[in-house]
Design a protein around this motif. Structure first.
Motif, short mmCIF file in Angstrom:
data_model
loop_
_atom_site.label_atom_id
_atom_site.label_comp_id
_atom_site.label_asym_id
_atom_site.label_seq_id
_atom_site.Cartn_x
_atom_site.Cartn_y
_atom_site.Cartn_z
N THR A 366 47.04 34.81 47.32
CA THR A 366 48.41 34.58 48.26
C THR A 366 47.80 34.20 49.66
N PHE A 367 47.82 33.21 49.89
CA PHE A 367 47.21 32.21 50.97
C PHE A 367 48.31 32.48 52.27
N ASP A 368 48.39 33.27 53.31
CA ASP A 368 48.83 33.68 54.50
C ASP A 368 48.67 32.40 55.60
N ASN A 369 48.82 31.67 56.10
CA ASN A 369 48.55 30.62 57.26
C ASN A 369 49.41 30.66 57.80
N MET A 370 50.62 31.91 57.93
CA MET A 370 51.66 31.35 58.62
C MET A 370 51.38 32.01 60.29
N THR A 371 50.12 33.19 60.14
CA THR A 371 49.40 33.45 60.94
C THR A 371 49.02 33.42 61.80
N SER A 372 47.72 32.37 60.64
CA SER A 372 47.36 31.60 61.87
C SER A 372 47.84 30.52 61.99
N TYR A 373 48.72 29.77 61.78
CA TYR A 373 49.42 28.73 62.87
C TYR A 373 50.25 29.65 64.42
N LEU A 374 50.81 30.51 64.20
CA LEU A 374 51.61 30.96 64.66
C LEU A 374 50.40 31.14 66.08
N GLN A 375 49.18 32.22 65.78
CA GLN A 375 48.36 32.03 66.28
C GLN A 375 47.77 31.13 67.59
N LYS A 376 47.34 30.39 66.33
CA LYS A 376 47.18 29.01 67.23
C LYS A 376 48.36 27.88 68.02
N LYS A 377 49.57 28.50 67.35
CA LYS A 377 50.65 28.03 68.31
C LYS A 377 50.59 28.87 70.18
N GLU A 378 50.27 29.42 70.32
CA GLU A 378 50.71 30.48 70.64
C GLU A 378 49.44 30.37 71.69
N GLU A 379 48.38 30.18 71.53
CA GLU A 379 47.06 30.08 72.13
C GLU A 379 47.19 27.92 72.69
N ARG A 380 48.11 27.28 72.45
CA ARG A 380 48.25 26.09 72.67
C ARG A 380 49.48 26.40 74.08
N LEU A 381 50.22 27.29 73.50
CA LEU A 381 50.82 27.54 75.17
C LEU A 381 50.62 28.11 76.34
N GLN A 382 49.23 28.82 76.02
CA GLN A 382 49.08 29.55 76.46
C GLN A 382 48.03 29.16 77.48
N GLN A 383 47.34 27.90 76.82
CA GLN A 383 46.82 26.70 78.21
C GLN A 383 47.64 25.99 78.58
N GLN A 384 48.72 25.27 78.15
CA GLN A 384 49.90 24.89 78.54
C GLN A 384 50.61 25.55 80.31
N ARG A 385 50.62 26.82 80.33
CA ARG A 385 51.19 27.64 81.17
C ARG A 385 49.88 27.65 82.05
N GLU A 386 48.52 27.60 81.78
CA GLU A 386 48.25 28.34 82.80
C GLU A 386 47.46 26.67 83.74
N LYS A 387 46.97 25.27 82.70
CA LYS A 387 47.28 24.60 83.62
C LYS A 387 49.39 24.34 84.27
#
Length: 412
Positions: A366-387
């Protein structure tokens, strides 16, 4: 890769295999101490000498035996090795009849009830038939799956060919027209490791799987009659591992209607079930523990259960029911005779893995790619907030204010 140790019994003929070799003898106490031994690598050397070829042999494989079986009467014995060969023997007396090449490495083989053909299943999902009456005849493709085949069986009347694959299916095909499928036995949630048609009850099929179950089927209709969850049978002291319960051997004792199951685990335990033919159910009766790792088991109708284990001091154990409970019996003349020969030939068994060694890579991952996806999404949102926090606030018209240029100083 470790070689595979195995045991085969038909009547009173016993075969023990390990690596590229096997030895055969009789379990009858009245017979002499003669043994037949065979080494698959010797056959390759002989073949090259007959052809006048020099130099080292082709690197096709180690000659390790992958699967072996007797015909119904015990008159024939066949094996396949990892050098892609099917070797056929006559057993009375022992004689090699033919060495034929198969297309791919094989996973299982069986004789038809008529003993006219050998059916060979391979890793690509195909089943080929090879003639016994014409020992040098080429193989014929009978049927195919889209996934690896792990076992093959035939009905006692040769009407059906049953195949088990990695994708959880048991297929029941007409032998005369293999493209015509009679039924599927569906219900397993992992690969099907072993299937076994009960000789005393030709309409019933036993199957085991990586999902940790032993199931009883009415295979012509695909109807499941019974399901035993092996993880629930563990002793309290055993580790609660709910996987790794694929059977490497299903053995049946016609005399008592007893089923013995050897599983894909490091714990040396054999499970026993009683077949209730009237209710068409399996009743768990006992588990028998051993001091050493068990490689294989096989029933002999007149003796009991033979157990091949990883112990040079006691390579073979004979078990019988005493007061309704299976237990090992003291060493007798036959057991001593065979054990002595195995000790002398221990090199062929040393370092062996059980037949189950090939199962470890078949479980689903079983490959849990959802956790990695959500983590990267949160990192993108954080970068947008900082900008947004770093940019100037918007003006009245919604646009960011621009700094007004400074006025030049006028001097007189």
């Amino acid at each position: 890769m470790a070689s595979s140790a195995g045991l085969a019994l038909c009547g009173q003929t016993l075969v023990v295999r390990g690596g590229s070799r096997f030895l055969a003898t009789s379990t009858a106490s009245s017979d002499d101490n003669s043994f037949f031994t065979y080494d698959c690598n010797d056959e390759e050397k002989k073949s090259r000498e007959d052809k006048g070829e020099d130099g080292p042999p082709l690197a096709l494989g180690s000659g390790a035996i992958l699967a072996s079986t007797f015909s119904k009467s015990g008159s024939y014995f066949a094996l396949t090795d990892d050098s892609k060969r099917l070797i056929l023997f006559r057993t009375k007396p022992w004689q090699c009849l033919s060495v034929r090449t198969v297309v791919r490495r094989c996973t299982a083989l069986t004789f038809t009830a008529s003993e006219e053909k050998v059916l060979v299943a391979d890793k690509s999902g195909d089943v080929y038939s090879f003639s016994v009456l014409e020992p040098c005849g080429d193989g014929r493709l009978e049927l195919g799956h889209l996934s690896m085949l792990l076992d093959v069986a035939v009905s006692p009347d040769d009407s059906f060919v049953l195949t088990a694959d990695r994708d959880e299916k048991i297929r029941v095909s007409w032998a005369a027209a293999p493209h015509s499928i009679e039924s599927f036995c569906l219900g397993h949630t992992e690969f099907v490791s072993r299937i076994f048609v009960l000789p005393a009850y030709p309409e019933l099929l036993l199957s085991s799987s990586g999902d940790g179950t032993l199931r009883l089927w009415e295979y012509k209709t695909g109807h499941q009659l019974c399901c035993c969850h092996l993880a629930r049978l563990q002793e309290p002291a055993e580790p609660q591992d709910h996987k790794r319960f694929a059977a490497s051997r299903i053995a049946f004792w016609c005399q008592e209607g007893c089923v013995a199951l050897l599983c894909d685990r490091s714990v040396p335990v054999v499970y026993f079930f009683q077949l209730d033919a009237l209710r068409q159910q399996l009743v768990y009766t006992q588990q028998l523990s051993f001091q050493h790792r068990v490689w294989d088991v096989a029933f002999e109708e007149t003796q009991g259960l033979w157990v091949l284990q990883d112990s040079r001091e006691a390579p073979l154990v004979l078990c019988r029911p005493v007061d309704g409970q299976w237990q090992s019996v003291p060493e007798n003349a036959v057991l001593k005779k065979v054990s002595d020969v195995l000790r002398e030939n221990w090199a062929m068994l040393e370092g062996s893995a059980g037949v189950e060694a090939s199962f470890s890579s078949l479980y689903k991952t079983t490959f849990d790619n959802m956790t990695s996806y959500l983590q990267k999404k949160e990192e993108r949102l954080q970068q947008q907030r900082e900008k947004r926090q770093q940019s100037p606030p918007p003006g009245p018209n919604g646009q960011a204010k621009r700094a007004r240029p400074g006025r030049a100083a006028w001097t007189c």
